[in-house]
Design an enzyme around this catalytic site. Sequence first.
Site, PDB file in Angstrom:
ATOM      1  CB  ILE A 108      -0.970   0.007   1.208  1.00 56.01           C
ATOM      2  CG1 ILE A 108      -1.905   1.217   1.130  1.00 56.01           C
ATOM      3  CG2 ILE A 108      -0.226  -0.056   2.534  1.00 56.01           C
ATOM      4  CD1 ILE A 108      -3.061   1.163   2.124  1.00 56.01           C
ATOM      5  CB  ILE A 139       4.905   1.112   3.855  1.00 55.78           C
ATOM      6  CG1 ILE A 139       4.256   0.519   5.117  1.00 55.78           C
ATOM      7  CG2 ILE A 139       4.455   2.551   3.618  1.00 55.78           C
ATOM      8  CD1 ILE A 139       2.749   0.352   5.049  1.00 55.78           C
ATOM      9  CE  LYS A 140       3.904   0.286  -4.907  1.00 54.27           C
ATOM     10  NZ  LYS A 140       3.032  -0.002  -6.086  1.00 54.27           N
ATOM     11  CB  ILE A 141       8.642   4.862   0.203  1.00 53.23           C
ATOM     12  CG1 ILE A 141       7.984   4.669   1.575  1.00 53.23           C
ATOM     13  CG2 ILE A 141       9.371   6.204   0.134  1.00 53.23           C
ATOM     14  CD1 ILE A 141       8.961   4.653   2.731  1.00 53.23           C
TER      15      ILE A 141
END
Length: 372
Positions: A108, A139-141
């Site tokens: 996400i 967690i998408k960065i």
Amino acid sequence: MTDALKRLSDEGVAIWLDDLSRKRITSGNLAELIDSSHVVGVTTNPSIFQKAISGGDGYEQQLRDLAVRRVTVEEAVRMITTSDVRDAADILRPVFDATGGQDGRVSIEVDPRLAHDTEATVAEAKQLAWLVDRPNTFIKIPATRAGLPAITEVIGLGISVNVTLIFSLERYREVMTAYLAGLEKAKAAGLDLSKIRSVASFFVSRVDTEIDKRLAKLGGDEADRLRGRAALANARLAYQAFEEVFSSDRWAALDKAGAHKQRPLWASTGVKDPAYKDTLYVDELVAPGTVNTMPEATLEATAARGEITGDTVRGRYEEARADLDALARLGISYDEVVQLLEDEGVEKFEASWTDLLTSTEAELKRLAPAEA
């Protein structure tokens, strides 16, 4: 139907689905893909959520409840998206357990409007990890300049990260360096490195889309020969960089402490040019220890027509470098192209997020109870 997918998996390529919706979760479709199509992970992005939620299937009751509570539109969107990710993570939990945490994960993304704000990205990553509250979440960065220190900080907190929107080889090396620095911070803090995972999402098809457009304008035999070769060359050289970084002395010290390599993930693997075989970016990017996240159409095409013949990456580094050098001789600037693609990628995700906020706000207003 799935022999090609099995061969791909057997070659060490983890097959992830680049799509998620509530209907896919509640209908049993996701579970079916896990059981029958060797799918072992899911990726999402703002565009995927915009399409899913705007489509409406399965979101009416939650939207109604949120409207009654009069929450802000941004809170509503986060409640909806994290709910889908949490449910998908639960469906994939057996895969996560069976693979020791390597696969069975759902990604996400932080709010794309924060892509150029390091501190806000870190804060949102922490919030998303808390909201989803599942160990098998990424967690998408985004791999922007501001994203790099955020990656280090978030990994240092023990949060697993999917680094997204990587287009250039230089930026990819910076991403791997940021990951190693994060692991070192986590180690210094006494965290268990074996619990931290990461993938680096290297985007593929968009490179060909942009460079092929420039080749078409140039014309000529050499330009024609190079069509459809840039993206594969770029990705293969990324894998070469991966091998170099994760055989270094710096990595060896972390490996000894129980850390895991940051796997390359081939993203944007749906073919954009109908002249190319629809499984091009699957068949030609087979290498051990990688992930290929596919839209469902590409997954189905691979099952039906995929030609998995073994490793198609290693041993082709000289060919890949020669292709990029040939593009440079034609006057096509690699650095200009990859920076343009990064900028456009952030802008597209921002636009999708804005569209999602707008459509959700309209639904909240429609479903809100009448004023007394």
